[in-house]
Design a protein around this motif. Structure first.
Motif, mmCIF file in Angstrom:
data_model
loop_
_atom_site.group_PDB
_atom_site.id
_atom_site.type_symbol
_atom_site.label_atom_id
_atom_site.label_comp_id
_atom_site.label_asym_id
_atom_site.label_seq_id
_atom_site.Cartn_x
_atom_site.Cartn_y
_atom_site.Cartn_z
ATOM 1 N N PHE A 36 0.838 -1.170 -0.050
ATOM 2 C CA PHE A 36 0.152 0.035 -0.100
ATOM 3 C C PHE A 36 0.825 1.326 -0.069
ATOM 4 N N ALA A 37 0.284 2.245 -0.417
ATOM 5 C CA ALA A 37 0.987 3.792 -0.463
ATOM 6 C C ALA A 37 1.544 3.985 1.129
ATOM 7 N N ASP A 38 2.668 4.586 1.244
ATOM 8 C CA ASP A 38 3.341 4.888 2.419
ATOM 9 C C ASP A 38 4.284 3.767 2.952
ATOM 10 N N ASP A 39 4.142 2.679 2.228
ATOM 11 C CA ASP A 39 5.144 1.389 2.326
ATOM 12 C C ASP A 39 6.018 1.143 0.956
ATOM 13 N N ALA A 40 7.131 0.645 1.213
ATOM 14 C CA ALA A 40 7.642 -0.201 0.368
ATOM 15 C C ALA A 40 7.345 -1.327 -0.133
ATOM 16 N N SER A 41 7.220 -1.770 -1.396
ATOM 17 C CA SER A 41 6.983 -3.064 -1.995
ATOM 18 C C SER A 41 8.257 -3.935 -1.461
ATOM 19 N N GLY A 42 8.058 -5.094 -1.207
ATOM 20 C CA GLY A 42 9.063 -5.880 -0.715
ATOM 21 C C GLY A 42 10.000 -6.727 -1.758
ATOM 22 N N LEU A 43 11.113 -7.054 -1.646
ATOM 23 C CA LEU A 43 11.896 -7.741 -2.482
ATOM 24 C C LEU A 43 12.542 -8.948 -1.439
ATOM 25 N N TYR A 44 12.393 -10.290 -1.746
ATOM 26 C CA TYR A 44 12.885 -11.276 -0.861
ATOM 27 C C TYR A 44 13.804 -12.234 -1.568
ATOM 28 N N HIS A 45 14.986 -12.190 -1.183
ATOM 29 C CA HIS A 45 15.983 -12.986 -1.873
ATOM 30 C C HIS A 45 15.980 -14.454 -1.393
ATOM 31 N N ASN A 46 15.904 -15.331 -2.145
ATOM 32 C CA ASN A 46 15.923 -16.906 -1.873
ATOM 33 C C ASN A 46 17.530 -17.512 -1.657
ATOM 34 N N ASP A 47 17.558 -18.305 -0.743
ATOM 35 C CA ASP A 47 19.102 -18.606 -0.708
ATOM 36 C C ASP A 47 19.103 -20.046 -1.256
ATOM 37 N N GLY A 48 18.026 -20.509 -1.800
ATOM 38 C CA GLY A 48 17.974 -21.874 -2.694
ATOM 39 C C GLY A 48 17.352 -22.937 -1.823
ATOM 40 N N THR A 49 16.801 -22.753 -0.682
ATOM 41 C CA THR A 49 16.291 -23.695 0.086
ATOM 42 C C THR A 49 15.168 -23.230 0.625
ATOM 43 N N GLY A 50 14.502 -22.168 0.099
ATOM 44 C CA GLY A 50 13.325 -21.795 0.320
ATOM 45 C C GLY A 50 13.114 -20.898 1.520
ATOM 46 N N ASN A 51 14.437 -20.544 2.007
ATOM 47 C CA ASN A 51 14.454 -19.541 3.070
ATOM 48 C C ASN A 51 14.922 -17.983 2.478
ATOM 49 N N PHE A 52 14.045 -17.068 2.879
ATOM 50 C CA PHE A 52 14.291 -15.842 2.152
ATOM 51 C C PHE A 52 14.660 -14.703 3.179
ATOM 52 N N ASP A 53 15.486 -13.712 2.653
ATOM 53 C CA ASP A 53 15.890 -12.569 3.394
ATOM 54 C C ASP A 53 15.329 -11.197 2.826
ATOM 55 N N GLU A 54 14.529 -10.436 3.316
ATOM 56 C CA GLU A 54 14.242 -9.211 2.581
ATOM 57 C C GLU A 54 15.316 -8.456 2.193
#
Length: 588
Positions: free
Chosen positions: A353-371
């Motif tokens: 939504f407005a006033d918030d950033a859209s999120g990008l999530y990096h996958n480490d290859g095992t289905g675990n993500f870091d924003e």
């Protein structure tokens, strides 16, 4: 302080414990905000992609009716719908399918979902009635897949009221087989996102459906009725908070044209109840089995991890894709999937939504993500309400970019708060090749800078010229068809898959293109963006690389490698048979 995935998990779990109490006191939309990052000086690098809206000259002139133009009364009028690229007649040229809504006072003349046949000359013909797809109602999402493995792509559409399954008859027409297929529901539900997915790997496409809220016109609160019906002190449509969330559904394909509801035994209906929106089904942990990600509005998003035995476990929080990096709920709506840093793993991008950033999530290859929203500099943009999006190489330089459409849900707010315009531009985040992006608008052409109140968008190559074009739903006006005019010498390759042991559409396949010392992953999915379906021919920009190898992980579990493939062509790969002739490519 940088928050690692493990730290994030602890913060998120602690936050999740208090979500119910917070929601009882919160406004209708998640209140999470993010201060935008300062913009850096422009890189000065030329962007060799330029978007021009050719909808009018292409024959796409019918408006997408959806709710009141102003003075909206219910949230049902505000959400909007999606669209799809689909080659319904198997001629090798992408046709277009657009959903449509209606109005509270009744169905306006001309309101209908629409199917446009590609004339192969840059124009389209409306074949809706001939195809048997004329329908009016509060449509939400569309997903595409060949559920009966007859070689023709079928359509599933979600609605407020009754979802619909359209079987492609192979002769240019469709038949509504919802009841015959066992997908008719007695009670009215608000169907939201959907995806065909072969969750048990039996070669038949099953169906996952997210549901948004439990809604009824009577009784239903109206703008200003309570704390869930105000935004920044202005009365607005109520929800989603304050309305009961939906429960999500999984239907197993019986292999005979019918489906069985397995929501309970699969564990899907036992997950936390959330305001579900867009659905993406792909093998995110690279174990050969499809997982299901659901973007959720004003609630934790969900990641259903496949247990390989017909059941799922919901792991969104522990895997880092449920909440913000500081543990807050966000208004998740659209989802893009791709490999932004070309490490061979599927990453996710979720619009907010407005006033918030859209999120990008990096996958480490095992289905675990870091924003990595701030680290990637996506967080420079917080002005817009984001909807549909894709992670795809727009200029064929070899680096996947991000394209996003936007539009406010509260058209009346602009009168008192002009900074929150009802119609807003699109956004292009150009990949700089160092895991960071820079936002472009004017450089990307008039199709990006023009303001609309947009929702769903689909990405594909409608003119078969080797780049990625964009079809966009604009509420209460004609859609946009952005033709991508790419210059320069960047190479590309497109990959179309045909399953044999796998489902015919090859939905769930993961494809790696090895180009020099780079590897990029993509997946064949039935839905992404916002409530929309992309061209199933996967597009890889290659930059100066002229020869690649293609590695395919089929939904059946098989692995196949196609070495030494020349760039600048579409290759169709049939499971177990290698490259086979294309249909229609390059023929006008």
């Amino acid at each position: 302080m940088r928050v690692t995935r493990r730290t994030f998990m602890h913060v998120a779990l602690a936050s999740a414990a208090s979500l119910s109490a917070e929601r009882a006191l919160a406004q209708g939309i998640a209140s999470h905000t993010a201060k935008p990052l300062a913009r850096r000086a422009p890189s000065g690098r030329p962007f060799l992609s330029r978007f021009v809206d050719v909808a009018a000259v292409s024959g796409l002139t019918a408006p997408v009716v959806y709710g009141a133009l102003e003075g909206q009364k219910y949230i049902l009028e505000a959400i909007g719908c999606g669209c799809a690229f689909i080659d319904y007649d198997n001629d090798g040229w992408m046709d277009l399918f657009l959903l449509c809504g209606t109005r509270l006072e009744g169905d306006p003349e001309g309101a209908s979902n629409r199917l446009y046949k590609n004339n192969r000359d840059g124009t389209f013909t409306d074949v809706t009635e001939k195809a048997g797809l004329k329908a009016v109602g509060w449509a939400s999402a569309v997903c595409v897949g060949d559920y009966n493995n007859d070689g023709f792509e079928d359509l599933f559409c979600t609605y407020f009221g009754q979802n619909r399954l359209y079987r492609n008859n192979g002769d240019g027409t469709f038949t509504d087989v919802t009841k015959a297929a066992g997908l008719w529901t007695v009670e009215a539900r608000w169907g939201a996102g959907c995806s065909f997915v072969d969750y048990n790997r039996d070669g038949h496409l099953d169906l996952f459906v997210s549901n948004y809220v439990q809604f009824s016109f009577t009784p239903a609160p109206v703008p200003g009725a309570n704390t869930n019906c105000n935004w920044k002190g202005i009365p607005v449509v109520c929800g989603p908070r304050g309305l009961p969330p939906g429960t999500h559904s999984l239907y197993r394909n019986n292999g005979d044209g019918t489906f069985t509801d397995v929501s309970r035994e699969s564990g899907v209906s036992g997950a936390p109840r959330t305001y579900g929106m867009t659905v993406v089904a792909a093998d995110l942990d690279e174990d050969g089995w499809p997982d299901i990600y659901v973007a959720c509005d004003s609630a934790p998003s969900l990641l259903f991890v496949n247990n390989h035995d017909g059941t799922f476990r919901e792991d969104g929080i522990v895997r880092g894709v449920a909440l913000s990096d500081d543990g807050g709920e966000q208004a998740g709506m659209g989802v893009a999937i791709g490999d932004y840093n070309r490490d061979g793993h599927l990453d996710l991008f979720k619009t907010h939504f407005a006033d918030d950033a859209s999120g990008l999530y990096h996958n480490d290859g095992t289905g675990n993500f870091d924003e990595v929203t701030r680290a990637s500099r996506i967080a420079v943009e917080t002005r817009y309400v984001g909807w549909g999006a894709a992670m795809v190489d727009l200029d064929n330089d070899g680096y996947p970019d991000i394209f996003m459409v936007s539009g406010n849900v509260y058209p009346d707010v602009e009168r008192k708060l002009p900074k929150y315009a009802a119609r807003t531009p699109r956004a292009v985040f150009r990949n700089l090749g160092n895991r960071t992006f820079e936002e472009l608008q004017e450089q990307a052409g008039p199709g990006v800078t023009e303001a609309h109140c947009s929702r769903g968008c689909a990405f594909g190559d409608f003119d078969n010229d080797g780049d990625v074009d964009v079809l966009i739903v604009n509420l209460n006006e004609a859609p946009s068809l952005l033709r991508n005019d790419v210059t320069g010498s960047g190479h590309w390759i497109k990959v179309k898959l045909e399953g044999v042991k796998s489902n015919r559409s090859a939905i769930g396949a993961r494809v790696l293109v090895h180009a020099g010392d780079r590897t990029e992953a993509q997946a064949v999915v039935s839905q992404s963006s916002f409530y929309s379906a992309n061209d199933p021919r996967l597009h890889f920009g290659l930059g100066n690389i002229a020869t690649v190898s293609i590695e395919i992980f089929w939904p059946s579990g098989a692995r196949e490698v196609i070495p030494r493939v020349a760039a600048n062509q579409l290759v169709t790969v049939r499971e177990g048979a290698g490259i086979v002739p294309n249909k229609g490519w390059g023929k006008r």
